[in-house]
Structure formats: structure tokens, C-alpha cells
Design a protein around this motif. Structure first.
Motif, mmCIF file in Angstrom:
data_model
loop_
_atom_site.group_PDB
_atom_site.id
_atom_site.type_symbol
_atom_site.label_atom_id
_atom_site.label_comp_id
_atom_site.label_asym_id
_atom_site.label_seq_id
_atom_site.Cartn_x
_atom_site.Cartn_y
_atom_site.Cartn_z
ATOM 1 N N GLY A 88 0.849 -1.175 -0.213
ATOM 2 C CA GLY A 88 0.259 0.376 0.486
ATOM 3 C C GLY A 88 1.081 1.617 -0.174
ATOM 4 N N CYS A 89 0.786 2.238 -0.843
ATOM 5 C CA CYS A 89 1.048 3.553 -0.721
ATOM 6 C C CYS A 89 1.843 4.326 0.703
ATOM 7 C CB CYS A 89 0.599 4.237 -2.583
ATOM 8 S SG CYS A 89 0.628 3.312 -3.730
ATOM 9 N N PHE A 90 0.856 4.510 1.205
ATOM 10 C CA PHE A 90 0.815 5.115 2.355
ATOM 11 C C PHE A 90 1.377 4.213 3.193
ATOM 12 C CE2 PHE A 90 -1.109 6.326 6.188
ATOM 13 C CZ PHE A 90 -0.610 7.514 6.211
ATOM 14 N N VAL A 119 5.451 -4.872 -5.827
ATOM 15 C CA VAL A 119 4.711 -4.542 -6.638
ATOM 16 C C VAL A 119 3.739 -2.814 -5.729
ATOM 17 C CG1 VAL A 119 2.351 -4.600 -8.038
ATOM 18 C CG2 VAL A 119 3.826 -6.561 -7.606
ATOM 19 N N TRP A 120 3.887 -2.013 -6.250
ATOM 20 C CA TRP A 120 2.961 -0.972 -5.432
ATOM 21 C C TRP A 120 2.107 -1.294 -6.259
ATOM 22 C CZ3 TRP A 120 4.954 1.556 -1.399
ATOM 23 C CH2 TRP A 120 6.778 1.358 -1.224
ATOM 24 N N GLU A 121 0.735 -0.623 -4.531
ATOM 25 C CA GLU A 121 -0.878 -0.081 -5.059
ATOM 26 C C GLU A 121 -0.998 0.692 -5.896
ATOM 27 O OE1 GLU A 121 -2.308 1.265 -1.401
ATOM 28 O OE2 GLU A 121 -5.100 1.090 -1.613
ATOM 29 N N CYS A 122 -0.483 1.774 -6.344
ATOM 30 C CA CYS A 122 -0.323 2.697 -7.728
ATOM 31 C C CYS A 122 -0.682 1.752 -9.002
ATOM 32 C CB CYS A 122 0.198 3.976 -7.516
ATOM 33 S SG CYS A 122 1.388 3.374 -7.196
ATOM 34 N N ARG A 123 0.178 0.493 -8.743
ATOM 35 C CA ARG A 123 0.566 -0.396 -10.642
ATOM 36 C C ARG A 123 -0.449 -0.619 -10.329
ATOM 37 N NH1 ARG A 123 1.513 -1.362 -14.536
ATOM 38 N NH2 ARG A 123 2.347 -1.967 -15.415
ATOM 39 N N GLY A 144 5.048 4.082 2.545
ATOM 40 C CA GLY A 144 5.952 4.990 2.165
ATOM 41 C C GLY A 144 6.044 5.512 0.752
ATOM 42 N N HIS A 145 5.815 4.744 0.036
ATOM 43 C CA HIS A 145 5.872 5.052 -2.000
ATOM 44 C C HIS A 145 6.108 6.556 -2.007
ATOM 45 C CE1 HIS A 145 5.172 3.554 -6.349
ATOM 46 N NE2 HIS A 145 6.189 3.836 -5.601
ATOM 47 N N GLU A 146 7.585 6.063 -2.265
ATOM 48 C CA GLU A 146 8.768 7.809 -2.341
ATOM 49 C C GLU A 146 8.033 8.563 -3.864
ATOM 50 O OE1 GLU A 146 11.741 9.880 -0.506
ATOM 51 O OE2 GLU A 146 11.907 7.324 -0.823
ATOM 52 N N GLY A 147 7.835 9.818 -3.698
ATOM 53 C CA GLY A 147 7.778 10.197 -5.197
ATOM 54 C C GLY A 147 5.724 10.743 -5.145
ATOM 55 N N CYS A 148 5.055 9.309 -4.947
ATOM 56 C CA CYS A 148 3.560 8.954 -4.669
ATOM 57 C C CYS A 148 2.616 9.838 -4.566
ATOM 58 C CB CYS A 148 3.728 7.346 -4.541
ATOM 59 S SG CYS A 148 1.986 6.927 -5.044
ATOM 60 N N LYS A 149 1.543 10.188 -5.563
ATOM 61 C CA LYS A 149 0.282 11.131 -4.859
ATOM 62 C C LYS A 149 -0.119 10.260 -4.038
ATOM 63 C CE LYS A 149 -2.539 10.208 -8.554
ATOM 64 N NZ LYS A 149 -3.741 11.104 -9.723
#
Ligand SMILES: [Zn+2]
Length: 162
Positions: A68-70, A118-122, A73-78
Motif C-alpha cells: 500500500g502506497c501510504f 508491487v505498489w498499490e498505485c501500479r 511510504g511510496h516515495e514520490g507517489c501521489k
């Protein structure tokens, strides 16, 4: 705490809180299934390997972690924006999560596992599922490094939002 939930409901809610069986992970599982991969989600390796990985592909000695991006801490991700209150607390919380992720990754790789994060935003944009499937296949077989592509970049090319 007042017990307002049935055991089933509680267990579902807790699974959401723990981040298990969340939608992005289910999407990745169904993609892997469609690609013909055999994997475990609740086997001994899922329980015992560092960080309790979500998806284990024993034959390929590969793991798929859906982050999960939050929380991770997915760097640079909205999708990674700190809440406006208790900023210092959240920053510290996410920093610790990232540290733990890095430790787990190093430990897993030292054990010889190919770790596919794999990031959530992907995962979320439906229009990118086909390319995600291809990317998963090549990363599981170790042919390709992580793609830097995220949802925002795809939008530039006019891919409709899900
Ligand atoms: Zn992200």
C-alpha cells in the motif's frame, strides 16, 4: 470495547486493518492465477519468512509483496501524503515501516528469494492490468527490474481512469 460485530464481520474488518486480502492483493493474485502460476497465500512460508509475505511462488523461489502506497511510504507517489495532523507521529510511523520493509527485503534476498514488490498505485488502474501481468511474469522469472511506471504517467498517454 462493545462487541458490535459478528465474528465473521470482525474477522473481515481485522483482515482489512492488517492489510490482508485487500483489493490490490486480490487483483495481483487473480493476475498470477491467470498467468498459470501456483502460489500459496497461507502456507508455512507465508507464515515463517521475514515479513510474512503475502504471495509465495515456491517453484520460482519468488515472492510477490503488494505494498500500500501510504503505509509503506511510496516515495514520490501521489497516494503517499502525510495526514495534516500529528505529522511528526505519522512521519515516524511510516519511516519505521519503510525500515522494516528494507530489513525484510534484505533478509529474504539473503535467503535466495526473488522479491517482487508491487505498489498499490501500479495495481489499481484497470487499463494497466495487461502490462502489469506481463511485468509480473518477467519479474518473477527474474528477467526484468521493477518498472518505474506509475498511474500518473499512463494518464499522460490518455489511458482512461478506472
Ligand atoms: Zn504509489
Amino acid at each position: 470495547m462493545v462487541d458490535i460485530w459478528t465474528p465473521e464481520k470482525r474477522s473481515w474488518v481485522m483482515s482489512r486493518i492488517r492489510g490482508k486480502n485487500t483489493k490490490p492483493e486480490m487483483t495481483v493474485r487473480s493476475l498470477l492465477h491467470g498467468l498459470g502460476y501456483r502460489f500459496t497465500v497461507n502456507g508455512p512460508k507465508n507464515r515463517r519468512l521475514p515479513g510474512k509475505p503475502d504471495i509465495v511462488l515456491p517453484k520460482h523461489r519468488a515472492l510477490v509483496l503488494v505494498h500500500g502506497c501510504f503505509w509503506h511510504g511510496h516515495e514520490g507517489c501521489k497516494h503517499f501524503r502525510l495526514p495534516k495532523t500529528r505529522v511528526a507521529w505519522w512521519r515516524e510511523k511510516i519511516r519505521k515501516n519503510r525500515e522494516r520493509d528494507a530489513r525484510n527485503l534484505a533478509a529474504l534476498e539473503a535467503l535466495g528469494w526473488n522479491v517482487v514488490v508491487v505498489w498499490e498505485c501500479r495495481v489499481r488502474p484497470v487499463a494497466l492490468r495487461e502490462s502489469l501481468a506481463e511485468e509480473l511474469a518477467s519479474r518473477i522469472s527474474g528477467r526484468e527490474e521493477e518498472s518505474a511506471m506509475v498511474a500518473e504517467e499512463a494518464a499522460v498517454y490518455g489511458v482512461p481512469a478506472p
